[in-house]
Design a protein around this motif. Sequence first.
Motif, PDB file in Angstrom:
ATOM      1  N   GLU A  71      33.731  38.912  41.313  1.00 25.48           N
ATOM      2  CA  GLU A  71      35.158  38.544  41.144  1.00 25.48           C
ATOM      3  C   GLU A  71      35.774  38.127  42.628  1.00 25.48           C
ATOM      4  O   GLU A  71      36.681  37.638  42.666  1.00 25.48           O
ATOM      5  CB  GLU A  71      35.866  39.880  40.617  1.00 25.48           C
ATOM      6  N   TRP A  73      33.953  37.094  45.030  1.00 29.09           N
ATOM      7  CA  TRP A  73      33.449  35.923  45.615  1.00 29.09           C
ATOM      8  C   TRP A  73      34.101  34.554  44.899  1.00 29.09           C
ATOM      9  O   TRP A  73      34.334  33.323  45.409  1.00 29.09           O
ATOM     10  CB  TRP A  73      31.992  35.614  45.013  1.00 29.09           C
ATOM     11  N   GLU A  74      34.622  34.786  43.822  1.00 28.06           N
ATOM     12  CA  GLU A  74      35.252  33.549  42.685  1.00 28.06           C
ATOM     13  C   GLU A  74      36.548  33.566  42.890  1.00 28.06           C
ATOM     14  O   GLU A  74      37.356  32.683  42.778  1.00 28.06           O
ATOM     15  CB  GLU A  74      34.993  33.848  41.372  1.00 28.06           C
ATOM     16  N   ASP A  76      38.945  35.646  42.005  1.00 30.50           N
ATOM     17  CA  ASP A  76      39.658  36.596  41.057  1.00 30.50           C
ATOM     18  C   ASP A  76      40.275  37.942  41.572  1.00 30.50           C
ATOM     19  O   ASP A  76      41.131  38.178  41.032  1.00 30.50           O
ATOM     20  CB  ASP A  76      38.978  36.716  39.763  1.00 30.50           C
ATOM     21  N   ASN A 107      33.948  31.757  48.275  1.00 35.87           N
ATOM     22  CA  ASN A 107      33.188  30.445  47.416  1.00 35.87           C
ATOM     23  C   ASN A 107      34.475  29.321  47.688  1.00 35.87           C
ATOM     24  O   ASN A 107      35.698  29.606  47.603  1.00 35.87           O
ATOM     25  CB  ASN A 107      33.268  30.827  45.990  1.00 35.87           C
ATOM     26  N   SER A 110      37.209  29.092  44.970  1.00 35.89           N
ATOM     27  CA  SER A 110      37.899  30.042  44.760  1.00 35.89           C
ATOM     28  C   SER A 110      39.405  29.872  44.424  1.00 35.89           C
ATOM     29  O   SER A 110      39.873  30.678  43.720  1.00 35.89           O
ATOM     30  CB  SER A 110      37.842  31.451  45.643  1.00 35.89           C
TER      31      SER A 110
END
Length: 126
Positions: A71, A73-74, A76, A107, A110
């Motif tokens: 989460e 890393w993305e 979120d 990321n 992201s």
Amino acid sequence: DVEVLMWDIQRRLQLDKLPDGETVLCFIFSDIDRYNNWWLIVRDGNVDLCTENQGLDVDLYIRSSLRTMVEVWEGDLPLQSALHDEKILVQGHKQLAKTMPTWFGINSFSDVRPGDPALTRIASKD
């Protein structure tokens, strides 16, 4: 997939934001049984990713669930929030822990948000 996540983290570390010399980071994922410990060894501008303890002194331990790290890393879940809410726990070198948001490269996608599902359905009908 923890392997893909850790490989991507290895590639995105902001090496210029880490201290000079050797830095050893140990990621511990509390919710998986296999490949739950990973070491990133930073030296001479290179990052080695290991699943076996190399016997080096660890500068910073980073513990979380795999889901939480994904989460973050993305994009979120903001890293600062995960640290504040203790979803990610860090232990070790205080300055390294304090500066984690600067050297932990997120990321590159992201900031791309998911599309509207209604628009996706319309586009697929064309």
